[in-house]
Design a protein around this motif. Structure first.
Motif, short mmCIF file in Angstrom:
data_model
loop_
_atom_site.label_atom_id
_atom_site.label_comp_id
_atom_site.label_asym_id
_atom_site.label_seq_id
_atom_site.Cartn_x
_atom_site.Cartn_y
_atom_site.Cartn_z
N PHE A 23 62.16 73.45 -15.47
CA PHE A 23 61.78 72.36 -16.37
C PHE A 23 60.63 71.53 -15.79
O PHE A 23 59.60 71.32 -16.42
CB PHE A 23 63.01 71.47 -16.63
N HIS A 24 60.79 71.10 -14.54
CA HIS A 24 59.78 70.22 -13.95
C HIS A 24 58.51 70.97 -13.55
O HIS A 24 57.42 70.42 -13.61
CB HIS A 24 60.38 69.44 -12.77
N ARG A 27 56.48 71.05 -16.62
CA ARG A 27 55.90 69.73 -16.88
C ARG A 27 54.74 69.43 -15.94
O ARG A 27 53.71 68.90 -16.35
CB ARG A 27 56.97 68.64 -16.73
N ILE A 137 59.12 64.94 -10.16
CA ILE A 137 59.88 64.66 -11.38
C ILE A 137 59.52 63.31 -11.99
O ILE A 137 60.25 62.77 -12.81
CB ILE A 137 61.40 64.69 -11.08
N MET A 138 58.37 62.75 -11.62
CA MET A 138 58.04 61.42 -12.14
C MET A 138 57.63 61.49 -13.61
O MET A 138 56.98 62.44 -14.02
CB MET A 138 56.91 60.80 -11.32
N PRO A 139 58.01 60.47 -14.39
CA PRO A 139 57.58 60.42 -15.79
C PRO A 139 56.09 60.05 -15.82
O PRO A 139 55.74 58.90 -15.58
CB PRO A 139 58.45 59.32 -16.40
N GLN A 141 53.87 59.48 -17.99
CA GLN A 141 53.28 58.53 -18.95
C GLN A 141 53.21 57.10 -18.45
O GLN A 141 52.50 56.28 -19.01
CB GLN A 141 54.02 58.60 -20.30
N VAL A 142 53.96 56.76 -17.38
CA VAL A 142 53.90 55.37 -16.91
C VAL A 142 52.74 55.13 -15.92
O VAL A 142 52.51 54.01 -15.50
CB VAL A 142 55.22 54.88 -16.25
N THR A 156 63.05 54.99 -9.77
CA THR A 156 62.96 54.14 -10.97
C THR A 156 62.23 52.82 -10.70
O THR A 156 61.53 52.31 -11.56
CB THR A 156 64.35 53.82 -11.56
N LEU A 157 62.39 52.31 -9.48
CA LEU A 157 61.70 51.07 -9.15
C LEU A 157 60.18 51.29 -9.13
O LEU A 157 59.41 50.41 -9.53
CB LEU A 157 62.20 50.60 -7.77
N TYR A 159 58.62 53.44 -11.04
CA TYR A 159 58.19 53.54 -12.45
C TYR A 159 58.08 52.13 -13.03
O TYR A 159 57.14 51.79 -13.74
CB TYR A 159 59.17 54.37 -13.30
N GLN A 160 59.09 51.30 -12.70
CA GLN A 160 59.11 49.93 -13.20
C GLN A 160 57.85 49.17 -12.77
O GLN A 160 57.17 48.56 -13.59
CB GLN A 160 60.36 49.21 -12.67
N LYS A 163 54.71 50.41 -14.40
CA LYS A 163 54.58 49.96 -15.78
C LYS A 163 54.12 48.51 -15.84
O LYS A 163 53.29 48.13 -16.66
CB LYS A 163 55.90 50.13 -16.52
#
Lengths: 289, 382
Positions: A23-24, A27, A137-139, A141-142, A156-157, A159-160, A163
């Motif tokens: 999957f990754h 991507r 595995i980072m998203p 789009q941010v 997640t921090l 990514y936060q 953003k």
């Protein structure tokens, strides 16, 4: 420029045929990363969406000149995969796997440090150089291309904060997740040193958390070796001693590894520490002007 | 994973490290039977994972089985710094001639095991390190080479161990290191390690921490896990595979990713509130995971409000919102729930909650505003 991953990256993926691995990998390739090979013992000769699979890392490197390996192998086999990656000669290894026994990582780390290769992770989200390449595995789009380097122990921090930066119109040169385990291949200092040398990076955000003393060591390094400004964030002020807070490495042992000690060490060296992710972005904005 | 003294001593014994003979007792009657079986003078020791048991009255000598029963009755149920004593360890009393200290720690800074040995034992080793540093010998070990006998001898001489104890101490260090590696320990400590009047070197206490990531290859140790926690929420979380740590506040917290959840606790505290827990629902956060997580949170009576803080990366906020609705419906809770969804499909996620969720579920756009609202609601409910 950016650091570690970019247009020069030729990626091989160990554990490419697993669900997460496949999957990754796909991507990462969609984002623009040059994925040249996969490795799964016993599945040599197959392919994953056109990416050739080899039985061993050595074969993959010989056949495709891969220079970077991403490791997606399950925890009980991951140390073996890391030794294999080191011995295959790739320059950079990025290990996503969470849950590798700490003693296994001591051996991997000791072997790794006999040479010049770089390991990022384990238990990390990977590395992205926005609009160039991503491994992990980072998203995507941010993240947006820009001049801020970001290095973090938490996914997640990261990514936060990215953003929050994006909302202020600030992008990143490269974002490096160094991982939440007690033993990781690259420390804050290793990555800060690379950002210092990168001409595109004008400021670095360092995101730390409780456990260990890498943030304290980084504070010394920033004061003595860096001209690039650094803004920091530390998570875990409310963490009680002796309790593992999610990450294997996020634990206060006795009286060492507290968020307060890290904040004090950083501020003593003139590094601003934001009290929350929003404030971190604001501090970055102030420093960049 | 921290072990109790008796569990650590059982592992020591399996690794050939001498320990006094002993038995576990859950009741005064069992303590009596254990003392009878061991024979002679015994020590009754509270089994709690906190230092300072002796000073708190959790360790007592008993001359006879009758006395062992009485001492156990006094100690069982005792509160030692917030830890209730559920078990005592009854062991043969030793004739102590000298007290030493030995430990192996996983030094994450140096990325090597660190062996420490001191001729001063039975006291806080950090005090020895600062007041009598010459009495503490320290040696880092290359993990690919391991502790060699000459390392152990060097440590013993450098620490000033008495000549008659050198052989026993060296042997124990070798076995301690083997155990440290084989058991995937993060810490193995013997304080005190004693020389008896009879000339034997034995481990009088044990402190052992095992790497949680290695439990898949130590099923016997993993099986001890259910006995190491007595908190109902932590027990429930363990059984259901939820990453949870109990705190003592009233704002229940659920988030995804360890760093973000730690940050959420901090932001709640900065807003003047008090977090009830740490709970990392992980990357997925599908309906089933949210239900399980909320069940754990709601089983804590102290919780007055829930704060759900999600950053959607690969996970989409609309999926998390749907999961949350299912969870709230299944659990039928009326506690206020403040939800903050950020990242992938955040607007869709917020819209789903605004349109379909019951009145007690509200959304906030930022982490800070969500924390402030949750804290205000908790104060109203108090």
């Amino acid at each position: 420029m950016s650091i570690l991953v970019g247009a020069q990256t030729r990626l091989m993926v160990q554990g490419i045929t697993g669900r997460e691995g496949a999957f990754h990998t796909t991507r990462n390739r969609e984002y623009g990363t040059n994925v040249v090979a996969g490795v799964t013992p016993g599945k040599g000769g197959q392919d994953v969406s056109g990416i050739p699979v080899f039985n061993s890392a050595r074969e993959a490197v010989e056949a495709t000149a891969a220079n970077t390996s991403m490791v997606f192998v399950p925890p009980r086999f991951a140390a073996d995969a890391l030794f294999e990656a080191i011995d295959s000669g790739v320059e950079l290894i990025i290990c996503i796997t969470e849950g590798i026994p700490a003693h296994e990582m001591l051996k991997v780390y000791t072997h790794l440090k006999r040479g010049e290769q770089v390991l990022v992770g384990p238990n990390c989200p990977g590395i992205i150089s926005p609009s160039k390449a991503t491994v992990g595995i980072m998203p995507t789009q941010v993240f947006t291309p820009g001049k801020v380097g970001l290095v973090s122990r938490s996914g997640t921090l990261t990514y936060q904060i990215s953003k929050e930066l994006a909302q202020l119109g600030i992008g990143q040169s490269t974002v490096v997740g160094i991982g939440g385990d007690p033993v990781v291949g690259s420390s804050f200092i290793d990555i800060l040193g690379r950002f210092e040398e990168d001409r595109e990076t004008e400021l670095v955000v360092m995101v730390g958390e409780i456990g260990g003393n890498e943030e304290e060591k980084a504070a010394e390094f920033i004061a003595n070796e860096m001209s690039t400004p650094v803004v920091a964030y530390i998570a875990g002020f409310q963490a009680p001693p002796g309790k593992q807070m999610g990450h294997a490495g996020a634990i206060i042992t006795g009286s060492s590894g507290t968020a307060e000690a890290k904040r004090v060490a950083l501020e003593a060296k003139g590094v601003r520490v934001g009290t929350n992710p929003t404030e971190v972005a604001t501090l970055v904005k102030e420093r960049l002007v | 994973m921290d072990l109790y003294e008796y569990q650590g001593k059982q592992l020591f014994a399996q690794n050939g490290i001498p320990v006094p003979s002993g038995e576990v007792a859950n009741t005064p009657e069992e303590a009596r039977a254990a003392a009878q079986a061991i024979g002679g003078k015994v020590v009754v020791k509270a089994q709690v994972q906190i230092g300072g048991r002796g000073k708190a009255g959790g360790i007592k000598l008993a001359e006879t089985p009758d006395e062992a029963e009485q001492r156990a009755a006094e100690i069982l149920g005792m509160d030692i710094k917030g830890h209730t004593v559920h078990r005592v360890w009854i062991e043969a009393a030793s004739n102590i001639a000298k007290e030493y200290y030995a430990s192996i720690t996983f030094d994450r800074g140096e990325k090597k095991p660190l062996v420490m040995l001191s001729a001063v034992g039975g006291v806080d080793i950090e005090e020895v390190a600062s007041n009598q540093p010459d009495k503490l010998a320290r040696l880092h070990i290359d993990p690919l080479v391991g502790l060699q006998p000459h390392d152990a001898r060097w440590l013993a001489f450098a620490a000033g161990i008495d000549p008659e104890a050198i052989k026993g101490v060296v042997s124990i260090l070798g076995r301690l290191y083997r155990g440290f590696v084989q058991l995937d320990a993060m810490l193995m400590e013997i304080n005190p390690l004693i020389l008896t009047e009879e000339g034997e070197v034995i481990a009088l206490d044990s402190k052992v921490t095992i790497d949680g990531n290695s439990l898949f290859r130590h099923p016997d140790i993993a099986a001890l896990r259910d006995t190491t926690t007595s908190d109902p929420q932590e027990k429930m979380a363990q059984e259901r595979g939820v990453t949870y740590v109990k705190l003592d506040g009233d704002v229940g917290i659920l988030g995804n990713g360890a760093g973000l959840v730690m940050s959420t606790l901090d932001v709640v505290a900065l807003a003047g509130g008090s977090p009830a827990n740490f709970l990392d629902a992980g990357g997925g956060s599908q309906a089933e995971e949210v239900v399980t997580a909320l069940e754990v949170l709601l089983s804590d009576d102290k919780v007055k409000v829930l704060l759900i803080n999600i950053f959607g990366g690969i996970t989409r906020c609309d999926e998390v919102a749907e999961g949350l609705l299912t969870a709230v419906e299944q659990l039928g809770t009326s506690l206020p729930i403040v939800v903050r969804l950020d990242g992938t499909n955040e607007e869709e996620g917020r819209r789903i909650i605004a349109e379909k969720a019951p009145e007690n579920v509200v959304t906030e756009a930022t982490m800070l505003s969500a924390a402030e609202r949750a804290v205000a609601l908790a104060k109203e409910a108090a």
